[in-house]
Design a protein around this motif. Structure first.
Motif, PDB file in Angstrom:
ATOM      1  N   GLN A  44      -1.284  -4.325  -3.608  1.00 20.70           N
ATOM      2  CA  GLN A  44      -1.563  -3.330  -2.970  1.00 20.70           C
ATOM      3  C   GLN A  44       0.118  -3.119  -1.427  1.00 20.70           C
ATOM      4  N   TYR A  45       0.326  -2.016  -1.503  1.00 24.18           N
ATOM      5  CA  TYR A  45       1.128  -2.212   0.063  1.00 24.18           C
ATOM      6  C   TYR A  45       0.224  -0.885   1.228  1.00 24.18           C
ATOM      7  N   GLY A  46      -0.072  -1.571   2.618  1.00 26.72           N
ATOM      8  CA  GLY A  46      -0.686  -0.312   3.590  1.00 26.72           C
ATOM      9  C   GLY A  46       0.087  -0.429   4.218  1.00 26.72           C
ATOM     10  N   GLY A  47      -0.136   0.767   5.074  1.00 29.45           N
ATOM     11  CA  GLY A  47       0.797   0.618   6.273  1.00 29.45           C
ATOM     12  C   GLY A  47       0.623   2.615   6.018  1.00 29.45           C
ATOM     13  N   SER A  48       0.076   3.395   6.991  1.00 35.64           N
ATOM     14  CA  SER A  48       0.723   4.563   6.610  1.00 35.64           C
ATOM     15  C   SER A  48       1.858   5.219   6.097  1.00 35.64           C
ATOM     16  N   MET A  49       0.832   4.783   4.623  1.00 32.12           N
ATOM     17  CA  MET A  49       0.871   5.867   3.617  1.00 32.12           C
ATOM     18  C   MET A  49       0.146   6.386   2.824  1.00 32.12           C
ATOM     19  N   ASN A  50       1.051   7.364   3.159  1.00 30.84           N
ATOM     20  CA  ASN A  50       0.716   9.094   3.198  1.00 30.84           C
ATOM     21  C   ASN A  50       1.367   9.871   1.038  1.00 30.84           C
ATOM     22  N   ALA A  51       0.692  11.300   1.580  1.00 24.34           N
ATOM     23  CA  ALA A  51       0.999  11.946   0.637  1.00 24.34           C
ATOM     24  C   ALA A  51       2.348  11.562   0.244  1.00 24.34           C
ATOM     25  N   GLU A  52       3.253  11.932   1.400  1.00 24.86           N
ATOM     26  CA  GLU A  52       4.683  12.011   1.064  1.00 24.86           C
ATOM     27  C   GLU A  52       5.877  11.099   0.904  1.00 24.86           C
ATOM     28  N   ASN A  53       5.166   9.512   1.084  1.00 25.34           N
ATOM     29  CA  ASN A  53       5.817   9.031   0.723  1.00 25.34           C
ATOM     30  C   ASN A  53       4.881   7.475  -0.088  1.00 25.34           C
ATOM     31  N   ALA A  54       3.594   8.239  -1.002  1.00 26.40           N
ATOM     32  CA  ALA A  54       3.285   7.035  -1.493  1.00 26.40           C
ATOM     33  C   ALA A  54       4.071   7.031  -3.116  1.00 26.40           C
ATOM     34  N   ALA A  55       4.577   8.475  -3.046  1.00 24.44           N
ATOM     35  CA  ALA A  55       5.092   8.442  -4.953  1.00 24.44           C
ATOM     36  C   ALA A  55       6.855   6.268  -4.896  1.00 24.44           C
ATOM     37  N   GLU A  56       7.247   7.297  -3.474  1.00 22.99           N
ATOM     38  CA  GLU A  56       8.308   5.807  -3.845  1.00 22.99           C
ATOM     39  C   GLU A  56       7.442   4.974  -3.475  1.00 22.99           C
ATOM     40  N   LEU A  57       7.144   4.728  -2.940  1.00 25.72           N
ATOM     41  CA  LEU A  57       6.050   3.128  -2.269  1.00 25.72           C
ATOM     42  C   LEU A  57       5.664   2.573  -3.895  1.00 25.72           C
TER      43      LEU A  57
END
Ligand code: PEP
Length: 255
Positions: free
Chosen positions: A212-225
């Motif tokens: 997993q990645y974690g660190g300020s993942m949000n609705a806007e940046n999740a898809a790219e990550l």
């Protein structure tokens, strides 16, 4: 390996937020927000809210995790919670070695290893957190440090044990700061973790482990990550307390 063969896992770390009643209310809002999820969804409330959250999660697609677990089975460890206690409640995951535990509560790579061992021995899935701070990133030691943290955390673990392990790459400078790693930065470190797993256990085993990645993942940046080949899911702090945002992240992981 095709990453789509690894099931994405989106886990919400509620940290020290929500009383049992507030946690139950949050579950009422989360359940419809994540309905039909195409990935595994986990929420990790504070210990005292676990029964209320488990009650709400029963029969749903949401699994429940703890934010920590002690390494001894029982005994004179005032204030600690053993893995069997969690398993008996119906808890299925335990976060281990979160940077806030390392920073404020003296957690070390060695205690992370012992806690992860206890979790897996009790049948829980250990979400093992690793990550560099800003100074370490700027000094260019990120990859060496992550390899060391991961290696020590997995000391004594067999390939079979790894079926119950998720590694969460969480750069400390990105946690709760609103400063997210770029997709390229997240992918670079997650790929390095998988390479280490391949060195230790072989490529086939490494390909089966969710990172997993974690660190300020949000609705806007999740898809790219989450589109990165080695990013299989997310450990979500702040956004996991907002049903619409958490639902959007779950949706981004399930496509
Ligand atoms: C976390 O606590 O693991 C985390 C990633 O927090 P946030 O999403 O708020 O940065």
């Amino acid at each position: 390996m095709d990453k789509n063969k690894r099931r994405a896992v989106i886990a919400g770390n509620w940290k020290m937020n929500k009383t049992p009643a507030e946690a139950a209310a949050l579950m009422d809002a989360l359940l419809p927000a994540v309905a039909g999820a195409g990935c595994d969804v986990v929420v990790c409330p504070p210990f005292v809210a676990l029964p209320a959250v488990l009650d709400k999660a029963r029969g749903s697609a949401i699994a429940v995790g703890a934010q920590n677990v002690h390494f001894e089975k029982s005994g004179a460890y005032t204030g600690e919670i053993a893995a069997d206690m969690l398993a008996e409640l119906g808890v299925r995951y335990a976060i281990v070695g979160h940077s806030e535990r390392r920073q404020y509560f003296g957690e070390t790579d060695e205690t992370v290893n012992k806690r992860a061992r206890a979790a897996v021995d009790a049948g829980l899935c250990a979400i093992i957190c690793v990550g560099e701070n800003l100074a370490q990133r700027e000094q260019g030691v990120t990859e060496d440090l992550i390899r060391l943290q991961t290696r020590v955390a997995l000391g004594g673990f067999t390939a079979e044990d790894l079926k119950k392990v998720i590694i969460a790459y969480e750069p400390v400078w990105a946690i709760g700061t609103g400063r997210t790693a770029t997709a390229a930065q997240a992918e670079e470190v997650c790929a390095a973790i998988r390479m280490l797993l391949a060195e230790l256990y072989g490529q086939k085993v490494a390909d089966g482990v969710s990172i997993q990645y974690g660190g300020s993942m949000n609705a806007e940046n999740a898809a790219e990550l989450l589109a990165q080949p080695n990013v299989d899911g997310g450990l979500i702090g702040g956004a996991s307390l907002k049903p619409a945002d958490f639902g959007a992240i779950v949706k981004a992981a399930g496509v």
